[in-house]
Enzyme design. Sequence first.
Site, short mmCIF file in Angstrom:
data_model
loop_
_atom_site.label_atom_id
_atom_site.label_comp_id
_atom_site.label_asym_id
_atom_site.label_seq_id
_atom_site.Cartn_x
_atom_site.Cartn_y
_atom_site.Cartn_z
N ASN A 112 -3.15 6.60 -9.33
CA ASN A 112 -3.63 6.61 -10.48
C ASN A 112 -4.42 6.19 -11.59
O ASN A 112 -5.13 6.43 -12.98
CB ASN A 112 -2.24 7.01 -11.68
CG ASN A 112 -2.00 7.72 -12.41
OD1 ASN A 112 -2.82 8.58 -12.50
ND2 ASN A 112 -0.79 6.76 -12.98
N TYR A 122 2.26 10.90 -11.64
CA TYR A 122 0.37 12.12 -12.02
C TYR A 122 0.37 13.27 -10.36
O TYR A 122 1.22 12.73 -9.53
CB TYR A 122 -0.17 10.18 -11.89
CG TYR A 122 0.68 9.69 -10.45
CD1 TYR A 122 -0.45 9.50 -9.09
CD2 TYR A 122 0.92 8.78 -10.42
CE1 TYR A 122 0.02 9.16 -8.25
CE2 TYR A 122 1.51 7.46 -9.69
CZ TYR A 122 1.29 7.58 -8.53
OH TYR A 122 2.18 6.50 -7.70
N TYR A 147 8.88 -3.83 -10.09
CA TYR A 147 7.74 -3.70 -10.81
C TYR A 147 8.49 -3.46 -11.60
O TYR A 147 9.02 -2.56 -12.43
CB TYR A 147 7.48 -2.53 -10.36
CG TYR A 147 5.59 -2.09 -10.77
CD1 TYR A 147 4.92 -3.48 -10.62
CD2 TYR A 147 5.07 -1.01 -10.52
CE1 TYR A 147 3.79 -2.67 -11.40
CE2 TYR A 147 3.50 -0.77 -10.66
CZ TYR A 147 2.72 -1.98 -11.25
OH TYR A 147 2.23 -1.97 -11.50
N ASP A 157 -2.76 -2.67 -2.34
CA ASP A 157 -2.76 -1.95 -3.54
C ASP A 157 -3.03 -0.03 -2.94
O ASP A 157 -3.08 0.65 -3.61
CB ASP A 157 -2.64 -1.71 -4.41
CG ASP A 157 -2.01 -1.01 -5.75
OD1 ASP A 157 -0.47 -0.47 -5.21
OD2 ASP A 157 -2.15 -0.75 -6.91
N ARG A 216 5.47 4.71 -18.03
CA ARG A 216 4.18 5.61 -18.04
C ARG A 216 4.66 6.13 -16.68
O ARG A 216 4.08 6.93 -15.95
CB ARG A 216 3.08 5.07 -17.89
CG ARG A 216 2.52 3.72 -16.80
CD ARG A 216 1.66 3.69 -16.85
NE ARG A 216 0.81 1.94 -16.51
CZ ARG A 216 0.55 2.04 -15.00
NH1 ARG A 216 0.79 3.22 -14.39
NH2 ARG A 216 -0.06 0.85 -14.37
N CYS A 224 0.76 -0.96 0.08
CA CYS A 224 0.07 0.11 0.29
C CYS A 224 0.75 1.08 -0.09
O CYS A 224 2.51 0.57 0.29
CB CYS A 224 -1.09 0.22 1.72
SG CYS A 224 0.48 -0.51 2.76
N HIS A 225 0.03 2.33 -0.31
CA HIS A 225 1.47 4.01 -0.14
C HIS A 225 0.11 4.51 0.60
O HIS A 225 -0.35 4.41 0.74
CB HIS A 225 1.36 4.09 -2.25
CG HIS A 225 1.20 2.91 -2.86
ND1 HIS A 225 2.64 2.54 -3.43
CD2 HIS A 225 0.59 2.15 -3.77
CE1 HIS A 225 2.70 1.92 -4.14
NE2 HIS A 225 1.29 1.56 -4.61
#
Length: 292
Positions: free
Chosen positions: A249, A44, A152, A244, A125, A27-28
């Site tokens: 985004n 983003y 990633y 997550d 991206r 998670c962030h």
Amino acid sequence: MTRIKSWTDTPSKPSFVPPAGAVDAHCHVFGPEAKFPFSPKAKYHPEDAGPNMLFALRDRLGLSRNVIVQASCHGTDNRATLDAIARSNGLARGVAVVDPDISDAELDALHEGGIRGVRFNFLKRLVDNAPRAKFLDIARRIERLSWHVVIYFEAELLQELIPFMEAIPTLVVIDHMGRPSVAEGPDGAEIQAFRAFLESHPNVWTKVSCAERLSAQGHPFDDFVESVAPLVEAFQDRVLWGTDWPHPNMQDAIPDEGQLVDLIPRLAPTADLQRKLLIDNPMRLYWPETRR
Ligand code: 0GY
């Protein structure tokens, strides 16, 4: 850049009750921007999603701990991640993104702040470049701290990245299984290639996460479950799970985390598998000093 809100305010309460001590291992946090500005290179611009929101979600979902992964919008400024860890009463640890020229003393300070790994992001991206030689240099430098590397990448890069990953001296964790297509089920070419990679590389772990990004069907994510449950069974000591949140985004099909938690018993059908996925494995990586 318009600020993106990539989460829902009202996730459902899951039917599945996670075992006590369960870890959300991916998670962030975003900001708060006024205190921890986003990187000028961010791809983003999210709305704030700070630690209080994260911990409220943790409690609502019946989870106990968080592993906070530094999101690309914060670049290599890990202060927001460290701040969230510091506010967690020991219930969060983290994965940082660092510059190759970081000093050993700065790495020690990150360790003190609860960081246990570094992330290398190959998604075009999300980041401007992914300098492999510099990444390898960082991987060698963090070995002394018993950290691991989180990588990633997307499925088309898997074969090309294997020599790079083999050169990493530490344990390696792949985010979201390297984003395979799950539309073809467990015999699909990308799932099979990833499975073969795990079979031949015992020091590689993976996160069986991101149904909402990988599923071609959307909820109830049958294609994801059918493709991924066999990996949980086969690599049960090397899998992690995470929400997550706040789903960086994402603007379409923002997931309901209650529904994501309800995937757990479909991915890991027995209490034994659930304990490994949610507790034993993440605790071994992020809280190795905890004797249970
Ligand atoms: C994820 C996935 C994504 C974003 C990031 O650091 C990030 O910005 O990781 C993504 O856009 O696929 O793991 O959170």
